[in-house]
Design a protein around this motif. Structure first.
Motif, PDB file in Angstrom:
ATOM      1  N   UNK A 198      87.326  31.951 -18.280  1.00 35.54           N
ATOM      2  CA  UNK A 198      86.333  30.982 -17.795  1.00 35.54           C
ATOM      3  C   UNK A 198      86.665  30.482 -16.395  1.00 35.54           C
ATOM      4  N   UNK A 199      85.642  30.317 -15.567  1.00 35.77           N
ATOM      5  CA  UNK A 199      85.807  29.814 -14.201  1.00 35.77           C
ATOM      6  C   UNK A 199      85.304  28.380 -14.119  1.00 35.77           C
ATOM      7  N   UNK A 200      86.025  27.519 -13.386  1.00 34.68           N
ATOM      8  CA  UNK A 200      85.546  26.144 -13.226  1.00 34.68           C
ATOM      9  C   UNK A 200      84.294  26.108 -12.346  1.00 34.68           C
ATOM     10  N   UNK A 201      83.477  25.100 -12.527  1.00 38.23           N
ATOM     11  CA  UNK A 201      82.288  24.929 -11.689  1.00 38.23           C
ATOM     12  C   UNK A 201      82.716  24.347 -10.346  1.00 38.23           C
ATOM     13  N   UNK A 202      82.557  25.134  -9.294  1.00 41.12           N
ATOM     14  CA  UNK A 202      83.030  24.710  -7.970  1.00 41.12           C
ATOM     15  C   UNK A 202      81.902  24.844  -6.955  1.00 41.12           C
ATOM     16  N   UNK A 203      81.737  23.821  -6.147  1.00 38.45           N
ATOM     17  CA  UNK A 203      80.782  23.865  -5.041  1.00 38.45           C
ATOM     18  C   UNK A 203      81.527  24.331  -3.795  1.00 38.45           C
ATOM     19  N   UNK A 204      81.266  25.573  -3.407  1.00 37.53           N
ATOM     20  CA  UNK A 204      81.947  26.135  -2.234  1.00 37.53           C
ATOM     21  C   UNK A 204      81.266  25.733  -0.934  1.00 37.53           C
ATOM     22  N   UNK A 205      79.990  25.389  -0.998  1.00 42.75           N
ATOM     23  CA  UNK A 205      79.268  24.959   0.205  1.00 42.75           C
ATOM     24  C   UNK A 205      79.916  23.701   0.771  1.00 42.75           C
ATOM     25  N   UNK A 206      79.876  23.557   2.076  1.00 43.86           N
ATOM     26  CA  UNK A 206      80.410  22.391   2.790  1.00 43.86           C
ATOM     27  C   UNK A 206      81.935  22.281   2.715  1.00 43.86           C
ATOM     28  N   UNK A 207      82.613  23.297   2.195  1.00 48.75           N
ATOM     29  CA  UNK A 207      84.071  23.223   2.063  1.00 48.75           C
ATOM     30  C   UNK A 207      84.732  24.172   3.052  1.00 48.75           C
ATOM     31  N   UNK A 208      86.029  24.021   3.236  1.00 46.90           N
ATOM     32  CA  UNK A 208      86.736  24.933   4.134  1.00 46.90           C
ATOM     33  C   UNK A 208      88.088  25.369   3.573  1.00 46.90           C
ATOM     34  N   UNK A 209      88.707  24.574   2.705  1.00 43.36           N
ATOM     35  CA  UNK A 209      90.061  24.901   2.226  1.00 43.36           C
ATOM     36  C   UNK A 209      90.073  26.142   1.337  1.00 43.36           C
ATOM     37  N   UNK A 210      89.154  26.293   0.347  1.00 49.63           N
ATOM     38  CA  UNK A 210      89.205  27.506  -0.487  1.00 49.63           C
ATOM     39  C   UNK A 210      89.136  28.801   0.318  1.00 49.63           C
ATOM     40  N   UNK A 211      88.218  28.878   1.272  1.00 52.84           N
ATOM     41  CA  UNK A 211      88.069  30.122   2.029  1.00 52.84           C
ATOM     42  C   UNK A 211      89.238  30.328   2.975  1.00 52.84           C
ATOM     43  N   UNK A 212      89.798  29.255   3.525  1.00 57.27           N
ATOM     44  CA  UNK A 212      90.950  29.387   4.422  1.00 57.27           C
ATOM     45  C   UNK A 212      92.150  29.945   3.667  1.00 57.27           C
ATOM     46  N   UNK A 213      92.392  29.444   2.455  1.00 58.71           N
ATOM     47  CA  UNK A 213      93.487  29.977   1.630  1.00 58.71           C
ATOM     48  C   UNK A 213      93.236  31.441   1.277  1.00 58.71           C
ATOM     49  N   UNK A 214      91.987  31.758   0.959  1.00 54.72           N
ATOM     50  CA  UNK A 214      91.647  33.128   0.589  1.00 54.72           C
ATOM     51  C   UNK A 214      91.850  34.091   1.758  1.00 54.72           C
ATOM     52  N   UNK A 215      91.459  33.687   2.964  1.00 48.02           N
ATOM     53  CA  UNK A 215      91.613  34.553   4.137  1.00 48.02           C
ATOM     54  C   UNK A 215      93.091  34.727   4.471  1.00 48.02           C
ATOM     55  N   UNK A 216      93.868  33.679   4.273  1.00 48.34           N
ATOM     56  CA  UNK A 216      95.324  33.796   4.484  1.00 48.34           C
ATOM     57  C   UNK A 216      95.897  34.875   3.558  1.00 48.34           C
ATOM     58  N   UNK A 217      95.513  34.847   2.283  1.00 47.84           N
ATOM     59  CA  UNK A 217      96.007  35.835   1.328  1.00 47.84           C
ATOM     60  C   UNK A 217      95.448  37.221   1.653  1.00 47.84           C
ATOM     61  N   UNK A 218      94.219  37.273   2.146  1.00 40.72           N
ATOM     62  CA  UNK A 218      93.607  38.552   2.494  1.00 40.72           C
ATOM     63  C   UNK A 218      94.418  39.276   3.567  1.00 40.72           C
ATOM     64  N   UNK A 219      95.070  38.511   4.454  1.00 44.67           N
ATOM     65  CA  UNK A 219      95.911  39.129   5.467  1.00 44.67           C
ATOM     66  C   UNK A 219      97.021  39.965   4.839  1.00 44.67           C
ATOM     67  N   UNK A 220      97.660  39.436   3.805  1.00 46.98           N
ATOM     68  CA  UNK A 220      98.730  40.163   3.119  1.00 46.98           C
ATOM     69  C   UNK A 220      98.164  41.341   2.311  1.00 46.98           C
ATOM     70  N   UNK A 221      97.010  41.114   1.688  1.00 45.35           N
ATOM     71  CA  UNK A 221      96.373  42.195   0.921  1.00 45.35           C
ATOM     72  C   UNK A 221      96.007  43.349   1.842  1.00 45.35           C
ATOM     73  N   UNK A 222      95.498  43.036   3.029  1.00 48.53           N
ATOM     74  CA  UNK A 222      95.112  44.068   3.991  1.00 48.53           C
ATOM     75  C   UNK A 222      96.307  44.936   4.369  1.00 48.53           C
ATOM     76  N   UNK A 223      97.435  44.296   4.668  1.00 45.22           N
ATOM     77  CA  UNK A 223      98.643  45.055   5.025  1.00 45.22           C
ATOM     78  C   UNK A 223      99.097  45.947   3.871  1.00 45.22           C
ATOM     79  N   UNK A 224      99.052  45.410   2.645  1.00 45.89           N
ATOM     80  CA  UNK A 224      99.492  46.167   1.466  1.00 45.89           C
ATOM     81  C   UNK A 224      98.600  47.383   1.230  1.00 45.89           C
TER      82      UNK A 224
END
Length: 619
Positions: A198-224
């Protein structure tokens, strides 16, 4: 390619592509690592148009081409079929808190433009709706209001795009991820599950921290992923695998983590303002903002502001405090404008007064505050009083807009009381800072300091002939030596321009002029500054120190920063530099020497930081 023929000739004369193992560039030179140096035709390269000199030593084979080397290098590596190499790979550990703040600040900077646009548009819409020019129910109003609301709704997309390059991620994949979590099937949807989880109900609009953390992790995933996928399949499989990993990781981990971090930030500031008082927060920030800007931390509040507006519909502290402080800066400058009798200073104070009132305080802070210091006290008094009033009366900022042009946005949805309270706070800060500045005045020795930057030199042949000049101070404490005595051929021959050498006795490096930082080389051993008279100053710290790859160097400025003469811009552990076998002489040259009548170095002598080292004859 602008330099194609030039680079093709370079490649041929260094022995061909197969003789080049690697190539990087310094501030003025291409640095080749050649398989066989003997194959390079050094004299032929020296005779090429566009080549200043060639220096070959144990460190590298160096072809000096000038300060446009970066443009030459970009085309050169394409012709060689090499990947760009970074000069700096320092193993020095960075402070993790500073690293995080750097990423947040650098990611926020590019998206301030649409955020400020949305804030000022909100102010304009408030005016036209209240005056009856356009009805809030009309399609015209709603179309423009859609632009305002879209900027904040799609904030994750803006953040993904701005942070992608900083974190080594494809901006297109970053935006695709942000657009996906904002899509109708995911954003603020209850009852979702992924692989049965189950996923929690999250409003991603108007936010910046979730996507910033995700892009940070994407950098490592890209290298791998790039490591495990064969080159022949990179184009097809790499983006698919990256997104197949990142979407579940974002929805299961980084989305909830970022959401709760954002909620925690909001809760912290709400508690602080509830139990300590918003008056204290606003008074403190309004009084201290010039210090925060001077430290380069002015944008650190923007993520907090975005979270507060997204959660509450308004910011209860920071944007109001920023505006109050800006107006206080303008008030302080007006106080000095009225007080001074120096015509040059009156012109300066009058100019920066207007820009500060409109919300741009950097000219005042770097042009006046750093130099005279007492204006800081005036703003602390005026801004502190205005912030205290706004905090006690509960002023709210309904959008991100500061300066006089942003005041109408405080009306919000017809909240005129909030507007008049904000106007009152601004008046208090402006008048308080102006009175404080007028009473504090400027010390007599500082009042004439501005006149020392431009001197009159009388010709020996005819005392009636005068030439206007500007002086550069020493970048370090130590001993001046003539550039011809420096053990670097590129500098000693004057090929890069006239200048001076300094043998440093202390580790601090200072700006020799008022101006703007045009470049800080990645290895931190070279800094470019453009002065107020157009002079292009190159500070090159040590000889062949590019090979240290940033070790022992600490530069406190970045490209685009404004600096003042005598302002500390860095520090170098010269003892370690010398222990590593490098010459620590600092070269200071005017790379556009030809634009001036002459550049005259001082004679060899001991110098302190603010002692003159060079005179540039302007006209």
């Amino acid at each position: 390619m602008k330099y194609k023929e030039f680079n093709e000739q370079i490649i041929e004369l260094v022995g061909g592509k197969d003789n080049v193992k690697a190539v990087v560039h310094c501030m003025t030179r291409l640095r080749f690592t050649l398989k066989d140096v003997n194959r390079a035709q050094t004299e032929a390269i020296k005779n090429m148009d566009g080549v200043i000199d060639v220096v070959s030593n144990n460190v590298a084979y160096q072809i000096i081409v000038g300060t446009h080397v970066n443009d030459v290098y970009k085309e050169l590596i394409d012709l060689l079929g090499l990947q760009p190499s970074k000069e700096v790979s320092s193993t020095e550990k960075k402070n993790i808190v500073k690293a995080i703040l750097d990423v947040v600040s650098e990611s926020m900077n590019p998206i301030l433009e649409p955020i400020i646009c949305a804030g000022l548009l909100a102010a304009l819409l408030s005016i036209v709706s209240l005056t009856g020019i356009i009805s809030p129910d009309s399609s015209t109003y709603q179309i423009f209001d859609a632009l305002r609301s879209a900027v904040f709704y799609f904030l994750p997309i803006f953040m993904a795009m701005s942070s992608a390059k900083r974190l080594g991620v494809s901006p297109y994949l970053a935006v695709a991820l942000a657009a996906t979590i904002l899509s109708e099937p995911i954003n603020d949807v209850a009852g979702l599950n992924l692989f049965g989880i189950p996923l929690p109900q999250i409003t991603y609009a108007n936010s910046f921290i979730p996507i910033l953390l995700a892009i940070w992790f994407m950098g490592y995933v890209t290298k791998f992923v790039k490591k495990i996928v064969p080159n022949s399949l990179q184009y097809f499989l790499t983006p698919l695998l990256i997104m197949a990993i990142m979407l579940p990781a974002t929805l299961l981990f980084f989305g909830p983590l970022g959401y709760y971090l954002g909620e925690g930030i909001i809760a912290f500031f709400n508690l602080l303002m509830k139990y300590v008082g918003s008056w204290f927060v606003m008074m403190l920030y309004s009084g201290l903002q010039p210090f925060i800007i001077m430290l380069g931390a002015g944008n650190f509040i923007m993520p907090v502001v975005a979270s507060l507006i997204a959660s509450n519909g308004y910011d209860p502290a920071f944007i109001s405090s920023a505006t109050i402080s800006d107006i206080a800066v303008g008030g302080a400058m007006l106080g000095y404008f009225i007080r001074t009798r120096n015509s040059k200073q009156k012109q300066l104070f009058g100019t920066v007064t207007l820009s500060a009132i409109l919300g741009v305080t950097e000219p005042a802070i770097y042009g006046v505050f750093v130099k005279f210091r007492r204006p800081f006290i005036a703003v602390m008094i005026g801004g502190g009083l205005g912030g205290l009033f706004a905090g006690i009366t509960g002023v709210k900022a309904y959008s991100v807009a500061w300066g006089l042009l942003g005041l109408p946005s405080y009306i919000g949805q017809g909240d005129f009381k909030n507007l008049w309270l904000m106007v009152s706070a601004v008046v208090i800060s402006f008048v308080g800072a102006a009175i404080a500045a007028y009473l504090l005045g400027i010390p007599a020795d500082e009042a004439t300091a501005d006149d020392k930057n431009t001197e009159t030199i009388v010709s020996e042949a005819d005392s009636a002939v005068s030439l206007r000049s500007t002086a550069l101070s020493s970048v370090a404490q130590g001993s001046l030596v003539q550039l011809s005595e420096v053990a670097d051929q590129a500098f000693s021959t004057g090929a890069l321009g006239k200048g001076i050498g300094i043998i440093p006795e202390k580790d601090e490096i200072y700006s020799p002029i008022d101006g703007e930082i045009t470049v800080v080389f990645p290895t931190k051993h070279a800094i470019g500054i453009k002065g107020l008279h157009g002079e292009e100053v190159l500070i090159h710290i040590g000889i062949d120190t590019v090979s240290l790859e940033g070790q022992f160097f600490d530069v406190s400025v970045k490209q685009g920063d404004t600096v003042k003469k005598g302002q500390k811009i860095g520090q170098v552990d010269f003892e370690q530099v010398q222990a590593a076998g490098f010459d620590s002489t600092i070269m200071v040259v005017i790379t556009n020497t030809g634009d001036y009548l002459d550049v005259i170095p001082m004679s060899n002598k001991k110098v302190q930081t603010l002692d003159e080292s060079l005179n540039i004859i302007l006209e």
